[in-house]
Design an enzyme around this catalytic site. Sequence first.
Site: not given
Ligand SMILES: Nc1ncnc2c1ncn2[C@@H]1O[C@H](COP(=O)(O)OP(=O)(O)O)[C@@H](O)[C@H]1O
Ligand SMILES: [Mg+2]
Length: 221
Positions: A19-21, A37, A129
Site C-alpha cells: 500500500g501507500a503506507e 507489516k 480506520d
Molecule cells: N495479521 C494478518 N494476517 C493476515 N492478513 C493480514 C494481516 N495483517 C494485514 N493483513 C492483510 O493485509 C492488508 C493490509 O494490512 P493493513 O494492516 O490494513 O495495512 P494498511 O495500513 O496499509 O492498510 C489487510 O487488508 C489484510 O488483507
Molecule cells: Mg488497512
Amino acid sequence: MKDDDIIPGFKFVRMIYLGAEAELIHGIWASKDVVVKRRISKGYRMKELDLRIIWSRTLKETSLMHDAKKIGVLTPTVYHLNPKMGIIVMSFENFPTLRNTMLEGKEVDLKALGRTIGTLHAAGLVHGDLTPSNILLSPGGPILLDFGLGERTKEEEMFAEDLYLLKRSLDELLDGHAETAFRKILEGYSVGFVAKHEKIKAKIEEISKRGRYIRRGVHHV
Ligand SMILES: Nc1ncnc2c1ncn2[C@@H]1O[C@H](COP(=O)(O)OP(=O)(O)O)[C@@H](O)[C@H]1O
Ligand SMILES: [Mg+2]
C-alpha cells in the site's frame, strides 16, 4: 531488504499487500506463519517527521491491539516490534476480509461485527480506520486490523465517526445499498455498548446530515 534484516531467522513466503503506507509480507519465523507489516517512508515528508510518524503509528497500532485483546476483541498477536524501522511481526490470520466476503456476495454475521465494535468503544477505544479491508472474518468472530490511526477516548463524537466511516465505506462497496447491512451492525452495536448506543446513533445521524450538506455544497460550486 534481506529476510534477516526484518528479523533474524525470517523466511519470506509472499507479498500480501503493498500500500501507500505499508507493505505486508507473509513469512515463516520461529516455525510460525507470520505477517510482517513494515511502514514505508514517504519521500515527500521531511525525514525527521517521517520517522516520528512511522514510530508513533507503529507503537500506537501494537498498544491498541493489545488493549483490544484484553477486552476480548480479536486482533492478530504481536510477536515482535521495531518502532524505529516501523516493523510489526504478528500472527498470520488466514481469513478473508469483510471486503472480499461481501464482494463475493457471501453471508456475513454483521450483528457480531457490530457487537465487537460496541465492545471496543465501550472500553474507550476507537479504531480510527474501520473499513472492510481492515476486518477479517474468522469462525471465532471478526478480527480487527490496522489500529495505527486509533485513539483512546470517551468522546461520543469519535465513536460515531468510527461507525460513520464504516457506513460510508460499505456504501461505496455495495453501490449505495448498505442500509440493511449497517442496520444489522447497529443492532449488534447496541448489545456491545449498552450505555451509550442511543446517543451515538443520534450523533451518526447528525454527522450524516452534515456530510450530505457538505456534499451538496460541493456539487453546487
Ligand atoms: N495479521 C494478518 N494476517 C493476515 N492478513 C493480514 C494481516 N495483517 C494485514 N493483513 C492483510 O493485509 C492488508 C493490509 O494490512 P493493513 O494492516 O490494513 O495495512 P494498511 O495500513 O496499509 O492498510 C489487510 O487488508 C489484510 O488483507
Ligand atoms: Mg488497512
